[in-house]
Design a protein around this motif. Structure first.
Motif, PDB file in Angstrom:
ATOM      1  N   GLN A  99       0.666  -1.303   0.115  1.00  0.00           N
ATOM      2  CA  GLN A  99      -0.012  -0.229  -0.171  1.00  0.00           C
ATOM      3  C   GLN A  99       0.789   1.266  -0.003  1.00  0.00           C
ATOM      4  O   GLN A  99       0.514   1.991  -0.591  1.00  0.00           O
ATOM      5  CB  GLN A  99      -0.753   0.000   1.255  1.00  0.00           C
ATOM      6  CG  GLN A  99      -1.984   1.015   1.118  1.00  0.00           C
ATOM      7  CD  GLN A  99      -2.887   0.963   0.019  1.00  0.00           C
ATOM      8  OE1 GLN A  99      -3.485  -0.174  -0.149  1.00  0.00           O
ATOM      9  NE2 GLN A  99      -3.126   2.055  -0.652  1.00  0.00           N
ATOM     10  N   ALA A 100       1.987   1.319   0.726  1.00  0.00           N
ATOM     11  CA  ALA A 100       2.974   2.325   0.536  1.00  0.00           C
ATOM     12  C   ALA A 100       3.398   2.902  -0.736  1.00  0.00           C
ATOM     13  O   ALA A 100       3.598   3.904  -0.940  1.00  0.00           O
ATOM     14  CB  ALA A 100       4.021   2.016   1.497  1.00  0.00           C
ATOM     15  N   GLY A 101       3.616   1.629  -1.483  1.00  0.00           N
ATOM     16  CA  GLY A 101       4.097   1.939  -2.774  1.00  0.00           C
ATOM     17  C   GLY A 101       2.959   2.799  -3.519  1.00  0.00           C
ATOM     18  O   GLY A 101       3.188   3.421  -4.589  1.00  0.00           O
ATOM     19  N   VAL A 102       1.873   2.080  -3.643  1.00  0.00           N
ATOM     20  CA  VAL A 102       0.813   2.463  -4.415  1.00  0.00           C
ATOM     21  C   VAL A 102       0.463   4.073  -3.789  1.00  0.00           C
ATOM     22  O   VAL A 102       0.237   4.967  -4.754  1.00  0.00           O
ATOM     23  CB  VAL A 102      -0.418   1.653  -4.237  1.00  0.00           C
ATOM     24  CG1 VAL A 102      -1.752   2.207  -4.720  1.00  0.00           C
ATOM     25  CG2 VAL A 102      -0.591   0.232  -4.414  1.00  0.00           C
ATOM     26  N   ASP A 103       0.466   4.456  -2.682  1.00  0.00           N
ATOM     27  CA  ASP A 103       0.195   5.512  -2.346  1.00  0.00           C
ATOM     28  C   ASP A 103       1.254   6.830  -2.758  1.00  0.00           C
ATOM     29  O   ASP A 103       0.830   7.845  -3.218  1.00  0.00           O
ATOM     30  CB  ASP A 103       0.166   5.765  -0.840  1.00  0.00           C
ATOM     31  CG  ASP A 103      -1.082   4.992  -0.168  1.00  0.00           C
ATOM     32  OD1 ASP A 103      -2.134   4.821  -1.019  1.00  0.00           O
ATOM     33  OD2 ASP A 103      -1.166   4.604   1.046  1.00  0.00           O
ATOM     34  N   ALA A 104       2.260   6.109  -2.689  1.00  0.00           N
ATOM     35  CA  ALA A 104       3.737   7.069  -3.111  1.00  0.00           C
ATOM     36  C   ALA A 104       3.492   7.428  -4.359  1.00  0.00           C
ATOM     37  O   ALA A 104       3.561   8.296  -5.054  1.00  0.00           O
ATOM     38  CB  ALA A 104       4.831   6.376  -2.878  1.00  0.00           C
ATOM     39  N   THR A 105       3.099   6.330  -5.405  1.00  0.00           N
ATOM     40  CA  THR A 105       2.839   6.583  -6.847  1.00  0.00           C
ATOM     41  C   THR A 105       1.601   7.572  -6.983  1.00  0.00           C
ATOM     42  O   THR A 105       1.646   8.412  -7.945  1.00  0.00           O
ATOM     43  CB  THR A 105       2.794   5.259  -7.550  1.00  0.00           C
ATOM     44  OG1 THR A 105       4.073   4.364  -7.418  1.00  0.00           O
ATOM     45  CG2 THR A 105       2.447   5.528  -8.965  1.00  0.00           C
ATOM     46  N   ILE A 129     -10.720  -4.661  -7.044  1.00  0.00           N
ATOM     47  CA  ILE A 129      -9.728  -4.188  -6.379  1.00  0.00           C
ATOM     48  C   ILE A 129     -10.093  -4.139  -4.874  1.00  0.00           C
ATOM     49  O   ILE A 129     -11.185  -3.775  -4.447  1.00  0.00           O
ATOM     50  CB  ILE A 129      -9.532  -2.608  -6.705  1.00  0.00           C
ATOM     51  CG1 ILE A 129      -8.179  -2.147  -5.759  1.00  0.00           C
ATOM     52  CG2 ILE A 129     -10.722  -1.742  -6.574  1.00  0.00           C
ATOM     53  CD1 ILE A 129      -7.533  -0.677  -6.111  1.00  0.00           C
ATOM     54  N   MET A 130      -9.211  -4.250  -3.795  1.00  0.00           N
ATOM     55  CA  MET A 130      -9.303  -4.397  -2.553  1.00  0.00           C
ATOM     56  C   MET A 130      -8.190  -3.607  -1.773  1.00  0.00           C
ATOM     57  O   MET A 130      -6.972  -4.111  -2.066  1.00  0.00           O
ATOM     58  CB  MET A 130      -9.458  -5.696  -1.772  1.00  0.00           C
ATOM     59  CG  MET A 130      -9.771  -5.489  -0.373  1.00  0.00           C
ATOM     60  SD  MET A 130     -10.278  -7.352   0.501  1.00  0.00           S
ATOM     61  CE  MET A 130      -8.644  -8.130   0.158  1.00  0.00           C
ATOM     62  N   LEU A 131      -8.401  -2.491  -1.055  1.00  0.00           N
ATOM     63  CA  LEU A 131      -7.415  -1.691  -0.372  1.00  0.00           C
ATOM     64  C   LEU A 131      -7.490  -2.079   1.096  1.00  0.00           C
ATOM     65  O   LEU A 131      -8.421  -2.154   1.707  1.00  0.00           O
ATOM     66  CB  LEU A 131      -7.738  -0.176  -0.420  1.00  0.00           C
ATOM     67  CG  LEU A 131      -7.828   0.447  -1.840  1.00  0.00           C
ATOM     68  CD1 LEU A 131      -8.234   1.880  -1.603  1.00  0.00           C
ATOM     69  CD2 LEU A 131      -6.612   0.424  -2.558  1.00  0.00           C
ATOM     70  N   GLY A 132      -6.118  -2.354   1.586  1.00  0.00           N
ATOM     71  CA  GLY A 132      -6.102  -2.861   2.874  1.00  0.00           C
ATOM     72  C   GLY A 132      -4.828  -1.647   3.565  1.00  0.00           C
ATOM     73  O   GLY A 132      -4.622  -0.967   3.010  1.00  0.00           O
ATOM     74  N   SER A 133      -4.736  -2.023   4.714  1.00  0.00           N
ATOM     75  CA  SER A 133      -4.049  -1.100   5.542  1.00  0.00           C
ATOM     76  C   SER A 133      -2.540  -1.469   5.153  1.00  0.00           C
ATOM     77  O   SER A 133      -1.776  -0.360   5.274  1.00  0.00           O
ATOM     78  CB  SER A 133      -4.079  -1.296   6.944  1.00  0.00           C
ATOM     79  OG  SER A 133      -3.638  -2.743   7.299  1.00  0.00           O
ATOM     80  N   HIS A 134      -2.048  -2.514   4.524  1.00  0.00           N
ATOM     81  CA  HIS A 134      -0.572  -2.720   4.161  1.00  0.00           C
ATOM     82  C   HIS A 134      -0.655  -3.180   2.619  1.00  0.00           C
ATOM     83  O   HIS A 134       0.550  -2.849   2.207  1.00  0.00           O
ATOM     84  CB  HIS A 134      -0.058  -3.884   4.868  1.00  0.00           C
ATOM     85  CG  HIS A 134      -0.023  -3.532   6.606  1.00  0.00           C
ATOM     86  ND1 HIS A 134       0.982  -2.782   7.156  1.00  0.00           N
ATOM     87  CD2 HIS A 134      -0.842  -4.045   7.546  1.00  0.00           C
ATOM     88  CE1 HIS A 134       0.499  -2.596   8.213  1.00  0.00           C
ATOM     89  NE2 HIS A 134      -0.478  -3.302   8.784  1.00  0.00           N
ATOM     90  N   GLN A 135      -1.601  -3.494   2.196  1.00  0.00           N
ATOM     91  CA  GLN A 135      -1.589  -4.183   0.842  1.00  0.00           C
ATOM     92  C   GLN A 135      -2.721  -4.057  -0.120  1.00  0.00           C
ATOM     93  O   GLN A 135      -3.896  -4.114   0.392  1.00  0.00           O
ATOM     94  CB  GLN A 135      -1.312  -5.650   1.030  1.00  0.00           C
ATOM     95  CG  GLN A 135      -1.070  -6.429  -0.421  1.00  0.00           C
ATOM     96  CD  GLN A 135      -0.553  -7.768  -0.303  1.00  0.00           C
ATOM     97  OE1 GLN A 135       0.400  -8.252   0.290  1.00  0.00           O
ATOM     98  NE2 GLN A 135      -1.406  -8.660  -0.927  1.00  0.00           N
TER      99      GLN A 135
END
Length: 205
Positions: free
Chosen positions: A45-51, A97-103
């Motif tokens: 999720q951190a990589g998705v948010d950064a992009t 799509i499913m957003l999680g806290s980490h993935q």
């Protein structure tokens, strides 16, 4: 004994979570279900948010609801996932799509994918702006074996595959013209240096 097993399971779970949530690794699994093909994607999720912040800016994202944010991610994924099988472009259409806290997890069915493909070209530059990023592309066709290919800046985030009776193999590519020129230039320079060194040695003698 139970305590040892519990420790082993805990360590295994920790290692799995570390890999699954590594922002520099995204996983794509092309899966043959026997009744059709689908592709599963797993991103930290951190990589998705950064992009998403890099593309759209944090101010815009702060005002989005969850559904709109998901739509932006899906749009980004579709525009950066390129799969051609037996000469036909396989597009991402129906999925979820499913957003999680980490993935973040995505899944798309691929009805246009032939049951028994002969060759494929994959190009996935997704998250390629992240330093040292790798996209792990896997193909699962049942059983215990799963074929893996690592897509990174080193290979231009692409790979060409052949589906053979003995398995799925990457096609060796010939060096590009610019690479050949660089190699030839390097060889020429080495030859010049050797000639100069030999000449100097001969003069001293």
């Amino acid at each position: 004994m139970k305590r040892i097993i519990a420790i082993i399971l805990l360590i295994g779970s920790t290692v799995f979570n570390t890999v699954a949530h590594n922002a520099k690794i995204a996983t794509f699994t092309l899966r043959d279900t026997g009744a059709g093909w689908l592709v599963e994607m797993n991103f930290a999720q951190a990589g998705v948010d950064a992009t998403m912040i890099e593309i759209h800016g944090s101010e815009k994202l702060e005002n989005l609801d969850k559904k709109s944010y998901q739509n932006l991610i899906v749009e980004y994924v579709k525009s950066n996932f390129n799969l051609k099988v037996d000469g036909e472009v396989i597009k991402l259409k129906n999925g979820g799509i499913m957003l999680g806290s980490h993935q973040t997890d995505l899944k798309f069915v691929l009805p246009e994918m032939p049951p028994h493909p002969g060759e494929a070209q994959i190009y996935i530059p997704m998250f390629g702006n992240t330093y040292n990023h790798t996209n792990l592309f896997r193909i699962y066709r049942g059983g215990k074996n799963i074929t893996k290919f690592f897509l990174s800046e080193d290979n231009g985030f692409n790979v060409d595959l052949n589906f053979t009776p003995i398995g799925i193999v990457a096609v060796e590519k010939e060096p590009r013209a610019d690479q050949f020129f660089m190699l030839s230039g390097g060889g020429l320079m080495l030859a010049i240096v050797m000639v100069i060194a030999f000449s100097r040695k001969k003069l001293k003698a």
